[in-house]
Design an enzyme around this catalytic site. Sequence first.
Site, PDB file in Angstrom:
ATOM      1  N   THR A 131      -7.369   4.968  -3.106  1.00 23.99           N
ATOM      2  CA  THR A 131      -7.491   4.616  -4.517  1.00 23.99           C
ATOM      3  C   THR A 131      -7.327   3.119  -4.690  1.00 23.99           C
ATOM      4  O   THR A 131      -6.690   2.445  -3.873  1.00 23.99           O
ATOM      5  CB  THR A 131      -6.392   5.283  -5.366  1.00 23.99           C
ATOM      6  OG1 THR A 131      -5.114   4.736  -5.008  1.00 23.99           O
ATOM      7  CG2 THR A 131      -6.377   6.780  -5.195  1.00 23.99           C
ATOM      8  N   ASP A 132      -7.905   2.579  -5.751  1.00 22.05           N
ATOM      9  CA  ASP A 132      -7.482   1.253  -6.185  1.00 22.05           C
ATOM     10  C   ASP A 132      -6.025   1.382  -6.613  1.00 22.05           C
ATOM     11  O   ASP A 132      -5.553   2.466  -6.972  1.00 22.05           O
ATOM     12  CB  ASP A 132      -8.357   0.754  -7.334  1.00 22.05           C
ATOM     13  CG  ASP A 132      -8.365  -0.762  -7.437  1.00 22.05           C
ATOM     14  OD1 ASP A 132      -7.438  -1.401  -6.895  1.00 22.05           O
ATOM     15  OD2 ASP A 132      -9.286  -1.314  -8.055  1.00 22.05           O
ATOM     16  N   TRP A 133      -5.301   0.280  -6.584  1.00 22.81           N
ATOM     17  CA  TRP A 133      -3.850   0.335  -6.788  1.00 22.81           C
ATOM     18  C   TRP A 133      -3.516   0.839  -8.190  1.00 22.81           C
ATOM     19  O   TRP A 133      -3.876   0.250  -9.200  1.00 22.81           O
ATOM     20  CB  TRP A 133      -3.244  -1.047  -6.537  1.00 22.81           C
ATOM     21  CG  TRP A 133      -2.731  -1.208  -5.141  1.00 22.81           C
ATOM     22  CD1 TRP A 133      -1.472  -1.572  -4.775  1.00 22.81           C
ATOM     23  CD2 TRP A 133      -3.436  -0.997  -3.904  1.00 22.81           C
ATOM     24  NE1 TRP A 133      -1.347  -1.601  -3.394  1.00 22.81           N
ATOM     25  CE2 TRP A 133      -2.533  -1.247  -2.837  1.00 22.81           C
ATOM     26  CE3 TRP A 133      -4.731  -0.610  -3.587  1.00 22.81           C
ATOM     27  CZ2 TRP A 133      -2.894  -1.132  -1.490  1.00 22.81           C
ATOM     28  CZ3 TRP A 133      -5.088  -0.486  -2.247  1.00 22.81           C
ATOM     29  CH2 TRP A 133      -4.189  -0.745  -1.231  1.00 22.81           C
ATOM     30  N   GLY A 134      -2.833   1.989  -8.234  1.00 20.58           N
ATOM     31  CA  GLY A 134      -2.511   2.630  -9.507  1.00 20.58           C
ATOM     32  C   GLY A 134      -3.656   3.438 -10.062  1.00 20.58           C
ATOM     33  O   GLY A 134      -3.597   3.886 -11.210  1.00 20.58           O
ATOM     34  N   GLY A 135      -4.692   3.672  -9.274  1.00 25.59           N
ATOM     35  CA  GLY A 135      -5.904   4.311  -9.764  1.00 25.59           C
ATOM     36  C   GLY A 135      -5.934   5.815  -9.655  1.00 25.59           C
ATOM     37  O   GLY A 135      -6.969   6.425  -9.936  1.00 25.59           O
TER      38      GLY A 135
END
Length: 806
Positions: free
Chosen positions: A228-232
């Site tokens: 995932t993108d960070w926090g995604g």
Amino acid sequence: MKYRDLIKHMTLEEKASLMSGKDFWQTQEIERLGVKSIFLADGPHGIRKQAAAADHLGLNPSIPATCFPTAATVANSWNVELGEKIGHYLGKEAVSQKLNVLLGPGINMKRDPLCGRNFEYFSEDPYLAGKLAAGYIKGIQEHGISACVKHFAANNQEERRMSIDTIVDERTLREIYLTAFEIAITESKPLTVMSSYNKVNGAYTNENLHLMQDILREEWGYDGVVVTDWGGSNDRVAGLIAGNELEMPTTAGETNAEIVEAIKSGELDEDVLDQCVDRLLDLIFTTEQAFAGEHKPVIDVKEHHAAAQQAAEESIVLLKNEDSILPLNPQSKVAIIGDFADQPRYQGAGSSIVNPTMLDNTLNALKHVNINSIGYEPGYDRYGNKNSAKLARACALAKQADVVLLYIGLDEATEAEGLDRQNMKLPANQIALLDALYQANPNIIAVLSCGSAIEMPWIHQVKGLVHGYLSGQAGALAVLRVLTGEVNPSGKLAESYPLRYEDTPASRNFPGKEVSVEYREGLFIGYRYYDTANVQVLYPFGYGLSYTSFDYSDLTVNETGAEFTITNSGKLDGMEIAQLYVGCATSSIFRASKELKGFTKLFLRAGESKTVHIPFDDKTFRYFNVKTNRWEVEEANYTIMIGASSADIRLQASLHVAGSGAPVPYEKEQLPSYYSGQASNVSQAEFEQLLGHAVPTATWDRSQPLGYNDTIAQCQYAKGWIARLAFHGITFAHWFLQKIGKRSTANLIMMSVYHMPFRGIARMTGGIVNMPMLDGILMMANGSFFKGLRHLLKERKKLMQTAKSK
């Protein structure tokens, strides 16, 4: 599965733990089984491994590394081998810092010039972007570590990027927004792919079965890891089912517990988890081999700096050269004006910020070139404030000179991750300076530094225009070498420069402000729109001047490709970029008038001729048919065009191509905008015909309570007074910081607070706030202040007790 025996020895909890990070940048390990933690870090144009407190916005400095030109810059080189060379150096530095996964390159399309992250992306054209990205990935991965191509997919705005729903028809999605990923993934086989924050047609990308399973895994045969993108991450179990193995950063075990519970309840098949674990283990064990030797690579800082300089030199674009004012006459008295000459603008802002090993600036680099400088004046304040004294001193210096070198562009607070630009203009104080300098001395050469397209209503006031884009730590000397003629410029634009923003095809539908963003222009982005709709631009896609000239001749075309001759007809050695475009002669299926399908860059000595062959491939004549749900070829006569830019076609020929016999997927009379190419103002009804279904409501439902995926911005409609108060406090703080000139801090509020969905509070805090605590916060926001506060405090206490018991 490759690691079936090892996985059998893991407990369910251990398998689940591998699916989420240990901290901000590292994965979890299982020491008893020899499964090590691996390190991921940003690095599209340089390594950003943070030694101190970790963050995702580039706030804290990282270990020094070579800052290469950004992707938007290198795209102007049109040189795949150069991309691979940059990748080689990036990979070598990554290994030296014990980095397993380098988070780049980014290959999202430049749908709109105002996207705040365009500096990190290659092009408006998927073929060019895909080929360059493939070069980067090959170079990075030759060292045994992983590149990570991102952000998959249709992530083309920064505002509300963590919750916006991209509404796009299937053909446009395939031909424009996925083709670059397809080329990069199938040709260079990156070990990691990063899913984007946004939704695509109603489903978050990391949960989107059509993207993740139908296309990525099955159609393209991808067997690597998706992170995932960070926090995604939204719904962790849904993401795992889609094949999104790794969630970053850590959630302190919260989502691991969700995975365990889902398997115990029967919601998730344990075999799905095992397959995800198997792919992640392969990434871990494969990349760990890069550090197996006793000695890590020794980085020659000067060698890498020289490579960054070469990359910059080959990517600089000469846009204007009136009266052959360039290259500079060594005898000319030169006034150097502009803050950027002293404090270079050489990279973007946000997660890609690199702490450079060295940094050239123009004033210090003058000693390396033959320029007769008579002095320097900053001329303007960097962040837009008016300063009449600086302007006056600059004009006084200009009057003493034969030529003015004016360094202008966009500042770091204007082009930044997490924010879209407000307009395409240069800062007003820079334009005011240019106006005044033009009166003092009309012999002006502008040196432009920015990572994306801008309007240039002032272009008549400069005789020369050299665009360095964001040229990395060695860019200042590279520009000077072009100005003096030591380097013959060979860059060409990888994006179109419209006369004004209103001319861009997506301008009426960018950005999506609330729930969704509609890609009503369809296939017609960039030059595909301008050339088809006959819209005049300032500088077309593929445009760039040289100090020499090139002639094209003798085109022959057959089923394998196009062959022609290029002659350097000038007096200087130089490099030329030849571009192959294809257009279809029939109109039964709507298309752009021309599409890039090949290119080559070659060096020619003065007077030299070379025969060039550009081959056709599986993407040359294809289109995606929404009726058959596959790639097809229309039987037709195709125009094969060889050009020096999309608007400068030098040679053309016709070729008949047999088709695949697929039915025509559209009713022509129902899609007049698309068949005419006039797709900048498509009605909702026509867009729905293209989509094949109604568009979802694009505005927030203000009657509903706030939920996990609603943003802090929506607190303005909240029932709870505390949420409305927080909203007004945030907006006031942003306004006040802008007013007092603290634009970077003001931007940070918008990036990390205003557009953040509530779930981001839990996903980005590393377990400090968990989802049950977030429930309490939402109760407070929705009008139950004391009930929510009690719930928040109770869940916080439980979290603290759990942490102490471990």
